[in-house]
Design an enzyme around this catalytic site. Structure first.
Site, mmCIF file in Angstrom:
data_model
loop_
_atom_site.group_PDB
_atom_site.id
_atom_site.type_symbol
_atom_site.label_atom_id
_atom_site.label_comp_id
_atom_site.label_asym_id
_atom_site.label_seq_id
_atom_site.Cartn_x
_atom_site.Cartn_y
_atom_site.Cartn_z
ATOM 1 N N ARG A 241 1.185 0.436 -7.688
ATOM 2 C CA ARG A 241 2.193 0.037 -8.661
ATOM 3 C C ARG A 241 3.174 1.183 -8.887
ATOM 4 O O ARG A 241 2.770 2.354 -8.941
ATOM 5 C CB ARG A 241 1.551 -0.352 -10.004
ATOM 6 C CG ARG A 241 0.886 -1.713 -10.012
ATOM 7 C CD ARG A 241 1.899 -2.875 -9.920
ATOM 8 N NE ARG A 241 1.271 -4.187 -9.903
ATOM 9 C CZ ARG A 241 1.011 -4.918 -8.821
ATOM 10 N NH1 ARG A 241 1.320 -4.461 -7.627
ATOM 11 N NH2 ARG A 241 0.463 -6.114 -8.933
ATOM 12 N N GLU A 270 11.222 -3.162 -10.609
ATOM 13 C CA GLU A 270 11.388 -4.067 -9.467
ATOM 14 C C GLU A 270 12.161 -5.281 -9.963
ATOM 15 O O GLU A 270 11.835 -5.776 -11.049
ATOM 16 C CB GLU A 270 10.032 -4.503 -8.911
ATOM 17 C CG GLU A 270 9.291 -3.367 -8.237
ATOM 18 C CD GLU A 270 7.949 -3.797 -7.640
ATOM 19 O OE1 GLU A 270 7.720 -5.021 -7.522
ATOM 20 O OE2 GLU A 270 7.159 -2.915 -7.306
ATOM 21 N N HIS A 289 8.016 -4.716 -2.190
ATOM 22 C CA HIS A 289 6.773 -5.314 -2.700
ATOM 23 C C HIS A 289 6.339 -6.451 -1.777
ATOM 24 O O HIS A 289 6.004 -7.556 -2.237
ATOM 25 C CB HIS A 289 6.947 -5.818 -4.142
ATOM 26 C CG HIS A 289 5.635 -5.939 -4.876
ATOM 27 N ND1 HIS A 289 5.483 -5.591 -6.203
ATOM 28 C CD2 HIS A 289 4.413 -6.367 -4.472
ATOM 29 C CE1 HIS A 289 4.232 -5.812 -6.583
ATOM 30 N NE2 HIS A 289 3.563 -6.291 -5.535
HETATM 31 N N1 NAP Z 1 1.991 -4.030 -2.901
HETATM 32 C C1 NAP Z 1 1.418 -5.212 -2.967
HETATM 33 O O1 NAP Z 1 1.913 -6.221 -2.456
HETATM 34 C C2 NAP Z 1 0.104 -5.335 -3.707
HETATM 35 C C3 NAP Z 1 -0.741 -6.427 -3.440
HETATM 36 C C4 NAP Z 1 -1.988 -6.467 -4.061
HETATM 37 C C5 NAP Z 1 -2.357 -5.457 -4.947
HETATM 38 N N2 NAP Z 1 -1.480 -4.448 -5.210
HETATM 39 C C6 NAP Z 1 -1.834 -3.377 -6.155
HETATM 40 O O2 NAP Z 1 -2.912 -2.661 -5.630
HETATM 41 C C7 NAP Z 1 -3.872 -2.434 -6.656
HETATM 42 C C8 NAP Z 1 -5.229 -2.254 -6.031
HETATM 43 O O3 NAP Z 1 -5.645 -3.477 -5.470
HETATM 44 P P1 NAP Z 1 -7.189 -3.716 -5.148
HETATM 45 O O4 NAP Z 1 -7.335 -5.158 -4.814
HETATM 46 O O5 NAP Z 1 -7.677 -2.669 -4.209
HETATM 47 O O6 NAP Z 1 -7.775 -3.463 -6.633
HETATM 48 P P2 NAP Z 1 -9.248 -3.229 -7.134
HETATM 49 O O7 NAP Z 1 -10.213 -3.783 -6.163
HETATM 50 O O8 NAP Z 1 -9.237 -3.716 -8.540
HETATM 51 O O9 NAP Z 1 -9.379 -1.622 -7.114
HETATM 52 C C9 NAP Z 1 -8.701 -0.793 -8.007
HETATM 53 C C10 NAP Z 1 -9.246 0.608 -7.839
HETATM 54 O O10 NAP Z 1 -8.480 1.489 -8.659
HETATM 55 C C11 NAP Z 1 -9.394 2.395 -9.266
HETATM 56 N N3 NAP Z 1 -8.793 2.979 -10.463
HETATM 57 C C12 NAP Z 1 -8.335 2.368 -11.586
HETATM 58 N N4 NAP Z 1 -7.856 3.268 -12.446
HETATM 59 C C13 NAP Z 1 -7.997 4.487 -11.861
HETATM 60 C C14 NAP Z 1 -7.703 5.816 -12.231
HETATM 61 N N5 NAP Z 1 -7.131 6.113 -13.395
HETATM 62 N N6 NAP Z 1 -7.975 6.817 -11.339
HETATM 63 C C15 NAP Z 1 -8.548 6.553 -10.157
HETATM 64 N N7 NAP Z 1 -8.881 5.309 -9.744
HETATM 65 C C16 NAP Z 1 -8.600 4.295 -10.592
HETATM 66 C C17 NAP Z 1 -10.614 1.566 -9.569
HETATM 67 O O11 NAP Z 1 -11.714 2.415 -9.756
HETATM 68 P P3 NAP Z 1 -13.170 1.851 -10.232
HETATM 69 O O12 NAP Z 1 -13.525 0.768 -9.240
HETATM 70 O O13 NAP Z 1 -14.056 3.028 -10.141
HETATM 71 O O14 NAP Z 1 -12.959 1.308 -11.615
HETATM 72 C C18 NAP Z 1 -10.696 0.743 -8.283
HETATM 73 O O15 NAP Z 1 -11.405 1.462 -7.309
HETATM 74 C C19 NAP Z 1 -3.746 -3.690 -7.549
HETATM 75 O O16 NAP Z 1 -4.217 -3.458 -8.859
HETATM 76 C C20 NAP Z 1 -2.260 -3.919 -7.529
HETATM 77 O O17 NAP Z 1 -1.658 -3.125 -8.531
HETATM 78 C C21 NAP Z 1 -0.268 -4.360 -4.598
#
Ligand code: NAP
Length: 323
Positions: A241, A270, A289
């Site tokens: 993000r 965005e 995005h």
């Molecule tokens: N660009 C795009 O098109 C697109 C598409 C999909 C998603 N995204 C973004 O990508 C993010 C990640 O997706 P995902 O599916 O991999 O999410 P996810 O499975 O929910 O994983 C999020 C990870 O972030 C970690 N985290 C949260 N806060 C943190 C902090 N302060 N310091 C370090 N680590 C932290 C969490 O740690 P813990 O597990 O230890 O709590 C978890 O490992 C989404 O939330 C979204 O914002 C972008």
């Protein structure tokens, strides 16, 4: 025990707020024909389940909603103590669509890393500007993704886990940071709270891949200090993000040459306004995005929900459970 009674399912929009593609809507209607589907904002409180981006306030106050399935991987609007407490109190669940977006986002990230390594944006610029045959520079600036280089993943969720698999053949050294290491990760994982270890990892990494969600703990995570900790000449990628990065500090790091390049799929705001300085920052490559996008995205969103619906009806665990 299978729950065979017809359910009232509230159906809403995709993550961007637009309606799902018609083929996905057809699939949804066909596969939920045994249930009652409602779509009005006022219908949400009377539904048993919600699929889409339902109003968080109604999710909190509805006594009837037992399960909310989001059409996004991000869940910032629902990442609230009051919502968590309300759902837990009535035994309701929140799931997201991480497993729809992990593959495209991981592939997009790998594509960005390879495109920088093989100088593809620079060659494209040559084609669009002077038609120069800069073979010496493009060859000598090209490099290989391979052993001896370190990738630091910020966040170790669904996208990171898939990216680790895609990166495996290159033999890179991969390290990750997450809030709560579990001990079952496939790469060494640092706790976000261990600031010294995180700073040391930033200083060693050739590639820093930001996969952080937008939450209270991640705002400005990659600020001026952490960007300064990064190894000179390192590359930064943001798929998580835009709010997690101090963009002014990032522009300064690119202008000074401290960072070799940045690839940003997400920005704040965005859409990025046409006159925003990120567009013209040196070696800053922007995709709009689009990392999670793919032609059959909406159908995959519906299939993911339907698979969870089948599990819900059988009383089995749901995939991508957040609460
Ligand atoms: N660009 C795009 O098109 C697109 C598409 C999909 C998603 N995204 C973004 O990508 C993010 C990640 O997706 P995902 O599916 O991999 O999410 P996810 O499975 O929910 O994983 C999020 C990870 O972030 C970690 N985290 C949260 N806060 C943190 C902090 N302060 N310091 C370090 N680590 C932290 C969490 O740690 P813990 O597990 O230890 O709590 C978890 O490992 C989404 O939330 C979204 O914002 C972008």
């Amino acid at each position: 025990m299978a729950d065979t009674k017809p359910l009232t399912i509230w159906s809403g929009s995709s993550w961007s707020g637009s309606a799902l593609a018609s083929a996905a809507q057809d699939l949804f209607r066909q596969e939920t024909a045994n249930h009652q589907v409602v779509t009005g904002a006022d219908d949400l409180a009377q539904a048993d389940l919600a699929f889409g981006q339902p109003d968080p306030e109604t999710v909190i106050t509805s006594a009837r909603l037992r399960w909310v399935h989001l059409t996004s991987a991000g869940y910032t609007r629902y990442d609230r103590d009051d919502l968590r407490a309300a759902l837990q109190k009535r035994g309701a669940m929140l799931t997201n669509s991480s497993h729809v977006y992990d593959e495209p986002c991981a592939q997009h990230t790998l594509a960005l890393m390879l495109s920088l390594a093989r100088q593809l944006p620079q060659c494209r610029d040559d084609q669009r500007t002077d038609h120069g045959w800069h073979t010496g520079r493009r060859r000598s600036d090209s490099f290989l993704l391979g052993p001896g280089q370190t990738v630091l993943l910020l966040g170790y969720g669904a996208i990171a886990r898939r990216l680790v698999q895609l990166l495996a053949p290159f033999g890179l050294n991969v390290v990750a940071v997450r809030r709560t290491p579990q001990g079952d990760e496939h790469v060494p994982v640092l706790a976000e709270s261990d600031e010294d270890a995180v700073n040391a990892a930033l200083a060693q990494a050739d590639h820093v891949v930001n996969l952080l969600p937008d939450n209270a703990s991640t705002h400005g995570y990659m600020g001026a200090e952490r960007l300064a900790q990064m190894r000179p000449g390192a590359r930064f990628y943001n798929i998580g993000r835009g709010t997690t990065v101090d963009q002014d500090a990032l522009i300064a790091a690119l202008e000074s040459g401290h960072l070799a390049a940045a690839c940003l799929d997400v920005t704040d705001p965005e859409p990025l306004p046409p006159d925003h300085p990120l567009w013209t920052a040196p070696n800053c490559f922007i995709t709009p995005h689009s990392a999670g996008g793919h032609a059959d995205e909406d159908e995959r969103l519906v299939r993911h929900f339907l698979s969870n619906l089948a599990a819900f009806e059988r009383g089995q665990p749901l995939a991508d459970r957040v609460i």
